[in-house]
Design an enzyme around this catalytic site. Sequence first.
Site, PDB file in Angstrom:
ATOM      1  N   GLU A   7      -6.788   4.632   7.938  1.00  0.00           N
ATOM      2  CA  GLU A   7      -6.599   6.056   7.618  1.00  0.00           C
ATOM      3  C   GLU A   7      -7.863   6.628   6.971  1.00  0.00           C
ATOM      4  OE1 GLU A   7      -2.904   5.510   5.496  1.00  0.00           O
ATOM      5  OE2 GLU A   7      -1.981   4.925   7.397  1.00  0.00           O
ATOM      6  N   SER A  59       3.596  -2.021  10.322  1.00  0.00           N
ATOM      7  CA  SER A  59       5.052  -2.084  10.504  1.00  0.00           C
ATOM      8  C   SER A  59       5.657  -3.442  10.138  1.00  0.00           C
ATOM      9  CB  SER A  59       5.443  -1.682  11.929  1.00  0.00           C
ATOM     10  OG  SER A  59       5.053  -0.342  12.191  1.00  0.00           O
ATOM     11  N   ASN A 110       0.860  -1.175   0.000  1.00  0.00           N
ATOM     12  CA  ASN A 110       0.000   0.000   0.000  1.00  0.00           C
ATOM     13  C   ASN A 110       0.901   1.230   0.000  1.00  0.00           C
ATOM     14  OD1 ASN A 110      -1.777   2.071   0.496  1.00  0.00           O
ATOM     15  ND2 ASN A 110      -2.411   1.372   2.524  1.00  0.00           N
ATOM     16  N   GLY A 162       2.666   2.437  10.801  1.00  0.00           N
ATOM     17  CA  GLY A 162       3.593   3.553  10.655  1.00  0.00           C
ATOM     18  C   GLY A 162       4.304   3.931  11.941  1.00  0.00           C
ATOM     19  N   GLU A 188      -5.183  -4.912  10.560  1.00  0.00           N
ATOM     20  CA  GLU A 188      -4.161  -3.887  10.764  1.00  0.00           C
ATOM     21  C   GLU A 188      -4.424  -3.154  12.078  1.00  0.00           C
ATOM     22  OE1 GLU A 188      -2.250  -2.615   6.721  1.00  0.00           O
ATOM     23  OE2 GLU A 188      -3.905  -1.272   7.219  1.00  0.00           O
ATOM     24  N   HIS A 201      -9.484   1.060   5.019  1.00  0.00           N
ATOM     25  CA  HIS A 201      -8.202   1.275   5.699  1.00  0.00           C
ATOM     26  C   HIS A 201      -8.415   2.217   6.894  1.00  0.00           C
ATOM     27  CE1 HIS A 201      -4.108   2.511   6.501  1.00  0.00           C
ATOM     28  NE2 HIS A 201      -3.731   1.410   5.873  1.00  0.00           N
ATOM     29  N   LYS A 232       0.142   4.257  -0.244  1.00  0.00           N
ATOM     30  CA  LYS A 232      -0.476   5.452   0.363  1.00  0.00           C
ATOM     31  C   LYS A 232      -0.218   6.662  -0.543  1.00  0.00           C
ATOM     32  CE  LYS A 232      -0.144   3.177   4.793  1.00  0.00           C
ATOM     33  NZ  LYS A 232      -0.070   3.270   6.251  1.00  0.00           N
TER      34      LYS A 232
HETATM   35  P1  13P Z   1       3.167   0.495   7.702  1.00  0.00           P
HETATM   36  O1  13P Z   1       3.714  -0.783   7.129  1.00  0.00           O
HETATM   37  O2  13P Z   1       3.882   1.707   7.244  1.00  0.00           O
HETATM   38  O3  13P Z   1       3.011   0.403   9.188  1.00  0.00           O
HETATM   39  O4  13P Z   1       1.665   0.655   7.115  1.00  0.00           O
HETATM   40  C1  13P Z   1       0.790  -0.419   7.195  1.00  0.00           C
HETATM   41  C2  13P Z   1      -0.436  -0.095   6.436  1.00  0.00           C
HETATM   42  O5  13P Z   1      -1.198   0.759   6.818  1.00  0.00           O
HETATM   43  C3  13P Z   1      -0.673  -0.823   5.180  1.00  0.00           C
HETATM   44  O6  13P Z   1      -1.959  -0.607   4.714  1.00  0.00           O
END
Ligand code: 13P
Length: 251
Positions: A98, A214, A9, A174, A168, A96, A11
């Site tokens: 976010e 992560s 992903n 992150g 997740e 997601h 982002k």
């Molecule tokens: P990170 O791997 O940066 O923690 O992000 C995970 C994520 O949100 C994948 O959709």
Amino acid sequence: MRKKVIAGNWKMNNDLSQSVNLISEIKNAVAGNAVNAEIIVCPPFISLETASALVKGTNIKLGAQNMYFEENGAYTGEISASMLKSVGCDYVILGHSERRAIFGETDEIINKKNKKALSADLLPIFCVGETLEQRENDITKKVIEDQVRKGLSGISEEEIKSIIIAYEPVWAIGTGKTATPQQAQDVHEFIRNLIKEMYSSKIAENIIIQYGGSVKPDNAETLLSQPDIDGALVGGACLKADSFFEIIKSA
Ligand code: 13P
């Protein structure tokens, strides 16, 4: 035996030329090596069409990071499922954390998106996860159950076969704080049992449940060796071809 599915992903990272570079590097890394996992890359909308041409004929699949649930019309700034199909997407990330936290997406909206994607032949990567506060209050399983039941409401036995679930934990995204393999496995097992209750044992046995939060080359292998972890949804570590490829190899 379920296959492992590793998705990146991206982002809101990489403009068009950066996207071309990253896809080309991933393609080169994958090409020379025997890879067992299914690989999905999810660049920003603006790069999807170009990415689609670049991955054509390879074993890399393309996904989008979001879509809207209406077919077309006056929804300024939105992108439909059929538009994503038309540029070569097979997958779409939905729900997601976010999107939930920053853009106010509710379980009901995510449910509509899951249904719309399925009806357009796009395979949802449907995300669920608890916040740190929810985990500390010991309501992780309740939160996950709620998100799964509401997100999948009205989705048939036939349709659920096309969905990937991504667990997740929000506190692990992150932050560099990965769930321990046992913490992740516990929730994955819980989700699989829930799917068994909602659908059937056969569907539960076959559904792909990815872990995200992560995931890095140095923790991927222990996470992916848990019995109910069938892949990874990778954020930060998918932005460099070598670290993404290391994770693919550990699958
Ligand atoms: P990170 O791997 O940066 O923690 O992000 C995970 C994520 O949100 C994948 O959709």
